[in-house]
Design an enzyme around this catalytic site. Structure first.
Site, mmCIF file in Angstrom:
data_model
loop_
_atom_site.group_PDB
_atom_site.id
_atom_site.type_symbol
_atom_site.label_atom_id
_atom_site.label_comp_id
_atom_site.label_asym_id
_atom_site.label_seq_id
_atom_site.Cartn_x
_atom_site.Cartn_y
_atom_site.Cartn_z
ATOM 1 N N HIS A 1 31.957 32.364 41.849
ATOM 2 C CA HIS A 1 32.900 33.351 41.318
ATOM 3 C C HIS A 1 34.048 33.620 42.283
ATOM 4 O O HIS A 1 35.224 33.538 41.916
ATOM 5 C CB HIS A 1 32.148 34.639 41.015
ATOM 6 N N ASP B 1 34.019 39.476 47.265
ATOM 7 C CA ASP B 1 33.399 38.784 46.136
ATOM 8 C C ASP B 1 32.085 38.144 46.575
ATOM 9 O O ASP B 1 31.449 38.599 47.518
ATOM 10 C CB ASP B 1 34.377 37.736 45.590
ATOM 11 N N SER C 1 37.952 39.442 35.824
ATOM 12 C CA SER C 1 37.973 38.897 37.189
ATOM 13 C C SER C 1 39.213 38.055 37.408
ATOM 14 O O SER C 1 39.905 38.174 38.422
ATOM 15 C CB SER C 1 36.748 38.027 37.434
#
Length: 363
Positions: free
Chosen positions: A54, A21, A212
């Site tokens: 994120h 990520d 996600s």
């Protein structure tokens, strides 16, 4: 998902999840959960520097420790291997073709599960890396994008036959507006109103939606099952996870948005549903057809299969939407996006809680 009840049986201990990520910050929620990772992005900093927030959100949903006001992940005793790859919003990254390196590093690590809450359009080098990870016994999950209307190309890594593509549902079990669709969706998980990390230190709490976060919960679900059965293979965990979905339970056809249905690890952990089958037989045929445990001995060999893409069928008509076309990967660099739809920051003003919507680019 009856997490508290499942935690009496399994909390994901002994299972490591590689989070490929934007990096994973060492937040208080991840104290004691992070192992040494790797940065392949070429950007300043390392694997534990997350300029986007994120990857940290994804990691906390998987293995947040839940102490105090911290987010409790679905598998709170699993560990996280952070791997930072180049992607949208990471300043100073060399290019967007580092996902292959990230996958190969994860494949050679001691992580059992690889979580990829990201996507783009892949090439033969990426497909080769994913196949390498599959042969190394890794169980891989990836987001299917947040374009509810679908696109005319399959997002990778989810489009790979070696990866389980994850769609998103809301709290009622309906397909989220920001969920991907098409043959690359194999399973689904909750992905709306998820707790996320925000603020300069990523210690504040927001809410967000997107595949996600659904992917993170799918990985965590697998971690719970694998922790209970540490001697199982990736094939067996995938089969137990898939056999407990509602669509298969009702003997319906797979859906273009839900695949074979919403992950329900509680069905296995609390009710004993879901047979592992033979350890060396893939849970999916290459064309995306799920092979149940009782038929696994008749399934193709591991060298011939590794599929995960659900065949777009007519199942779950209430949630079904038009299917997207799915093409094979093209020989081009992977322009990565993080699968985030909308993030809502919780702001306290004079004792009142206000939701401030921060639009981010949908995957």
């Amino acid at each position: 998902m009856k997490a508290e009840d499942m935690w009496k049986v399994s909390q994901g201990g002994g299972v490591k999840v590689a989070v490929i990520d934007s990096g994973v910050n060492p937040t208080s929620a991840l104290s004691g959960r992070l192992s040494a990772g790797k940065d392949v992005s070429g950007a300043p900093g390392g694997a534990t520097d997350d300029p986007v927030g994120h990857g940290t959100s994804v990691a906390e949903l998987i293995a947040g420790n839940g102490r105090g006001d911290n987010v409790a992940g679905l598998a709170p005793k699993a560990s996280i291997l952070p791997i930072r790859t180049a992607g949208e919003g990471i300043p100073g990254a060399r290019d967007t073709s580092t996902l292959e390196k990230a996958v190969r590093f994860a494949a050679d690590s001691d992580a059992q599960i690889i979580n990829m809450s990201l996507g783009g359009y892949g090439d033969k080098e990426l497909e080769s890396a994913l196949n390498y990870a599959k042969k190394k016994g890794k169980l891989m999950f990836a987001g299917t994008g947040n374009d509810g209307n679908g696109e005319n190309r399959t997002p990778y890594p989810a489009g790979s036959s070696d990866v389980i593509g994850i769609g998103s549902v809301d709290s009622t079990g309906k397909v989220a507006d920001t969920s991907g669709n098409g043959r690359h969706v194999s399973l689904a998980a909750p992905g709306v109103d998820m707790p996320t990390s925000c603020g300069d230190s990523l210690e504040d709490h927001c809410t967000g939606e997107g595949t996600s976060y659904a992917t993170a919960l799918a990985s965590a679900s697998a971690a719970l099952i694998w922790s209970k059965h540490p001697d199982w293979t990736a094939n067996q965990v995938a089969r137990a996870l898939t056999e407990t979905t509602s669509i298969l339970e009702k003997d319906e056809k797979p859906s273009n948005y839900l695949g074979y249905g919403i992950v329900r690890p509680k069905k296995h952990l609390l009710e004993g549903v879901g047979e592992p089958g033979a350890p060396d037989k893939p849970a999916f045929k290459k064309n995306g057809e799920f092979v149940p445990a009782e038929a696994s001995l008749a399934s193709p060999s591991a060298s011939e299969t590794a599929g995960s893409r659900a065949e777009g069928g007519g199942g779950n008509e209430a949630a079904e939407k038009p299917a997207a076309q799915a093409n094979e990967p093209e020989s081009s660099s992977l322009a990565l996006w993080w699968g985030v739809g909308v993030v809502a920051a919780v702001v306290v003003i004079g004792g009142a809680v206000t939701l401030v919507l921060r639009k981010r680019r949908a995957g």
